[in-house]
Motif scaffolding. Sequence first.
Motif, PDB file in Angstrom:
ATOM      1  N   GLU A  30      -8.821 -18.311  19.942  1.00  0.00           N
ATOM      2  CA  GLU A  30      -9.638 -19.377  19.391  1.00  0.00           C
ATOM      3  C   GLU A  30      -9.288 -19.630  17.934  1.00  0.00           C
ATOM      4  OE1 GLU A  30     -13.934 -19.703  21.626  1.00  0.00           O
ATOM      5  OE2 GLU A  30     -13.773 -18.472  19.828  1.00  0.00           O
ATOM      6  N   VAL A  31      -9.488 -20.875  17.516  1.00  0.00           N
ATOM      7  CA  VAL A  31      -9.393 -21.232  16.102  1.00  0.00           C
ATOM      8  C   VAL A  31     -10.728 -21.832  15.678  1.00  0.00           C
ATOM      9  CG1 VAL A  31      -6.899 -21.565  15.975  1.00  0.00           C
ATOM     10  CG2 VAL A  31      -8.339 -23.442  16.773  1.00  0.00           C
ATOM     11  N   TRP A  32     -11.118 -21.542  14.444  1.00  0.00           N
ATOM     12  CA  TRP A  32     -12.367 -22.046  13.872  1.00  0.00           C
ATOM     13  C   TRP A  32     -11.966 -23.058  12.805  1.00  0.00           C
ATOM     14  CZ3 TRP A  32     -17.194 -18.732  14.149  1.00  0.00           C
ATOM     15  CH2 TRP A  32     -17.093 -17.786  15.164  1.00  0.00           C
ATOM     16  N   LEU A  33     -12.344 -24.333  13.022  1.00  0.00           N
ATOM     17  CA  LEU A  33     -11.861 -25.426  12.198  1.00  0.00           C
ATOM     18  C   LEU A  33     -13.023 -26.141  11.517  1.00  0.00           C
ATOM     19  CD1 LEU A  33      -9.453 -26.945  14.874  1.00  0.00           C
ATOM     20  CD2 LEU A  33      -8.859 -25.279  13.109  1.00  0.00           C
ATOM     21  N   ARG A  34     -12.701 -26.742  10.366  1.00  0.00           N
ATOM     22  CA  ARG A  34     -13.686 -27.564   9.668  1.00  0.00           C
ATOM     23  C   ARG A  34     -12.997 -28.832   9.212  1.00  0.00           C
ATOM     24  NH1 ARG A  34     -16.913 -25.331   4.480  1.00  0.00           N
ATOM     25  NH2 ARG A  34     -14.770 -25.146   3.747  1.00  0.00           N
ATOM     26  N   GLY A  35     -13.661 -29.972   9.400  1.00  0.00           N
ATOM     27  CA  GLY A  35     -13.095 -31.251   9.009  1.00  0.00           C
ATOM     28  C   GLY A  35     -13.960 -32.383   9.510  1.00  0.00           C
ATOM     29  N   ASP A  36     -13.419 -33.591   9.461  1.00  0.00           N
ATOM     30  CA  ASP A  36     -14.144 -34.789   9.886  1.00  0.00           C
ATOM     31  C   ASP A  36     -14.054 -34.917  11.402  1.00  0.00           C
ATOM     32  OD1 ASP A  36     -15.493 -37.161   9.953  1.00  0.00           O
ATOM     33  OD2 ASP A  36     -13.763 -38.387   9.336  1.00  0.00           O
TER      34      ASP A  36
ATOM     35  N   ILE B 174     -16.548  -8.151  11.312  1.00  0.00           N
ATOM     36  CA  ILE B 174     -17.467  -8.180  10.183  1.00  0.00           C
ATOM     37  C   ILE B 174     -18.132  -9.552  10.132  1.00  0.00           C
ATOM     38  CG2 ILE B 174     -17.708  -7.782   7.710  1.00  0.00           C
ATOM     39  CD1 ILE B 174     -14.935  -6.439   7.795  1.00  0.00           C
ATOM     40  N   VAL B 175     -19.443  -9.565   9.979  1.00  0.00           N
ATOM     41  CA  VAL B 175     -20.161 -10.839   9.872  1.00  0.00           C
ATOM     42  C   VAL B 175     -19.843 -11.467   8.519  1.00  0.00           C
ATOM     43  CG1 VAL B 175     -22.418 -11.943   9.816  1.00  0.00           C
ATOM     44  CG2 VAL B 175     -21.994 -10.074  11.391  1.00  0.00           C
ATOM     45  N   GLY B 176     -19.263 -12.668   8.559  1.00  0.00           N
ATOM     46  CA  GLY B 176     -18.862 -13.340   7.337  1.00  0.00           C
ATOM     47  C   GLY B 176     -19.837 -14.425   6.918  1.00  0.00           C
ATOM     48  N   LYS B 177     -19.340 -15.402   6.157  1.00  0.00           N
ATOM     49  CA  LYS B 177     -20.167 -16.490   5.661  1.00  0.00           C
ATOM     50  C   LYS B 177     -20.528 -17.453   6.791  1.00  0.00           C
ATOM     51  CE  LYS B 177     -18.074 -16.502   1.031  1.00  0.00           C
ATOM     52  NZ  LYS B 177     -17.291 -17.309   0.057  1.00  0.00           N
ATOM     53  N   THR B 178     -21.574 -18.216   6.557  1.00  0.00           N
ATOM     54  CA  THR B 178     -22.004 -19.254   7.488  1.00  0.00           C
ATOM     55  C   THR B 178     -21.604 -20.615   6.930  1.00  0.00           C
ATOM     56  OG1 THR B 178     -23.859 -17.922   8.272  1.00  0.00           O
ATOM     57  CG2 THR B 178     -23.970 -20.277   8.682  1.00  0.00           C
ATOM     58  N   PHE B 179     -20.910 -21.423   7.743  1.00  0.00           N
ATOM     59  CA  PHE B 179     -20.440 -22.747   7.337  1.00  0.00           C
ATOM     60  C   PHE B 179     -21.045 -23.811   8.241  1.00  0.00           C
ATOM     61  CE2 PHE B 179     -17.131 -19.842   5.938  1.00  0.00           C
ATOM     62  CZ  PHE B 179     -16.808 -20.304   4.665  1.00  0.00           C
ATOM     63  N   ASP B 180     -21.240 -24.990   7.689  1.00  0.00           N
ATOM     64  CA  ASP B 180     -21.620 -26.150   8.480  1.00  0.00           C
ATOM     65  C   ASP B 180     -20.370 -26.869   8.969  1.00  0.00           C
ATOM     66  OD1 ASP B 180     -24.341 -25.788   8.234  1.00  0.00           O
ATOM     67  OD2 ASP B 180     -24.476 -26.957   6.376  1.00  0.00           O
ATOM     68  N   ASN B 181     -20.546 -27.680  10.031  1.00  0.00           N
ATOM     69  CA  ASN B 181     -19.491 -28.540  10.548  1.00  0.00           C
ATOM     70  C   ASN B 181     -18.257 -27.754  10.954  1.00  0.00           C
ATOM     71  OD1 ASN B 181     -18.547 -31.077  11.311  1.00  0.00           O
ATOM     72  ND2 ASN B 181     -17.537 -31.430   9.348  1.00  0.00           N
ATOM     73  N   VAL B 182     -18.474 -26.656  11.659  1.00  0.00           N
ATOM     74  CA  VAL B 182     -17.373 -25.826  12.150  1.00  0.00           C
ATOM     75  C   VAL B 182     -17.228 -26.042  13.652  1.00  0.00           C
ATOM     76  CG1 VAL B 182     -16.534 -23.465  12.473  1.00  0.00           C
ATOM     77  CG2 VAL B 182     -17.685 -24.103  10.355  1.00  0.00           C
ATOM     78  N   THR B 183     -15.981 -26.211  14.087  1.00  0.00           N
ATOM     79  CA  THR B 183     -15.687 -26.430  15.500  1.00  0.00           C
ATOM     80  C   THR B 183     -14.803 -25.305  16.003  1.00  0.00           C
ATOM     81  OG1 THR B 183     -15.781 -28.825  15.194  1.00  0.00           O
ATOM     82  CG2 THR B 183     -14.732 -28.025  17.208  1.00  0.00           C
ATOM     83  N   ARG B 184     -15.154 -24.728  17.140  1.00  0.00           N
ATOM     84  CA  ARG B 184     -14.346 -23.683  17.778  1.00  0.00           C
ATOM     85  C   ARG B 184     -13.568 -24.316  18.923  1.00  0.00           C
ATOM     86  NH1 ARG B 184     -18.661 -18.965  18.899  1.00  0.00           N
ATOM     87  NH2 ARG B 184     -16.819 -17.983  19.806  1.00  0.00           N
ATOM     88  N   LEU B 185     -12.252 -24.131  18.889  1.00  0.00           N
ATOM     89  CA  LEU B 185     -11.387 -24.734  19.902  1.00  0.00           C
ATOM     90  C   LEU B 185     -10.322 -23.721  20.321  1.00  0.00           C
ATOM     91  CD1 LEU B 185     -10.806 -28.245  18.294  1.00  0.00           C
ATOM     92  CD2 LEU B 185     -12.119 -27.789  20.374  1.00  0.00           C
TER      93      LEU B 185
END
Length: 402
Positions: free
Chosen positions: A347-353, A302-313
């Motif tokens: 994969e993990v989708w992460l947000r942070g500095d 399902i297409v969810g929300k769009t976030f800024d500053n997201v890193t896929r690792l």
Amino acid sequence: MENSKKNKLLVIVLLVGIAAIALVLGLAPKPEEKAAEATPPPVADVLYADPGRQTLLVPSQGTVQARYEIEVVARVGGVIERVSDAFVAGGFFDAGDSLLQIEAADYEHQLTRTEAQLAEAISALAQEQGRAKQAKREWRDLGSPAANELFLRKPQLAAAEAAVAAARAERDQAKLDLARTKVLAPFAGRVVETYVDLGQYVAPGTRLAKIHSTGIAEVRLPLTDRQLALLDLPLGQSVENGPAVRLSAQIAGHEREWRGEIVRTEASIDPNSRFVYAVAQVRDPYKGEAPLLNGLFVEADIVGKTFDNVTRLPRQALHEGDHLLVLDAENRLHFKEVELLQAVGEEVWLRGDIASGEKVIVSSLGYSREGMVITANPLNEKPTGLPLGDDGGAAATAQEAL
């Protein structure tokens, strides 16, 4: 005297032995001193981080169900004298098609009788209307100011009118029964199972078949509270222009995909699993390369929300669920806390500095401490992409989400 000489001799021998041992030790070569070799720093695989605007995909799964699935029952009794070629398990039919025909002769006779009764009632009403007019003229001719309803034949006229209405209702019911001898499909669909066959007698209420529609397929998708936080969905309501959904399944050894959308969420939370169910719809599920069969188990994104500053690792980059191991410009190790938005597959989708181009360790280390030196083994090239928040990049990411 002799004992004294023996003791002196033993002392002399002991001293001579000690002196000889000391002489040998003194003349032995000394080992050369070597400088301690420095331990090389451990080697770790690293990825250059590439944070940006990302549209999340929320995974779920469910079983395909037709929008309508009903049991067809007989409305009238009789012997089945004809069945359609589509009246078999798996048969397709269109809306209004005749699935089977119940013998209609008895109902045709009943219709003829009720039409005759209606004609008689209409004739009786006409006669009564004539008598009522005649009675009204006689009353005027008499010149009497008083006249009761019985003299004017109003009760008789009302009874005649009621008889006509009853006869017409009997006629209409006979027409309806006759029409019901032909069992028609209420929608375009498919036969799931049949319960009767040609020549069999059925009574009113007998189950004839189970059918389902083919115009719209639905999938109930369970969602956790964490997944709901990644979607813009109201609870217990219909959804206009809901999120797009990609459904996939293995059919005959091939991966098949279908596109749909979320149309509503169900009115209650499952008391056992605590899941909220969202309902996805796929229109015309039998068109395309592979039909979306009723009862098929499918995976959903399902297409969810769009976030800024997201890193896929890779999943192994995340340690203890909330931090990464990163290297500075001098390849010294540091711990950095992050927010886990979701984990999808490996994969993990992460947000942070997390800075663009920052080196993130993605291999396991037997031992790690703040500030230790690591030899980096890059697995990708340092990114030089669009600046964070670029609309073009976000649109491309959303387009590629499904």
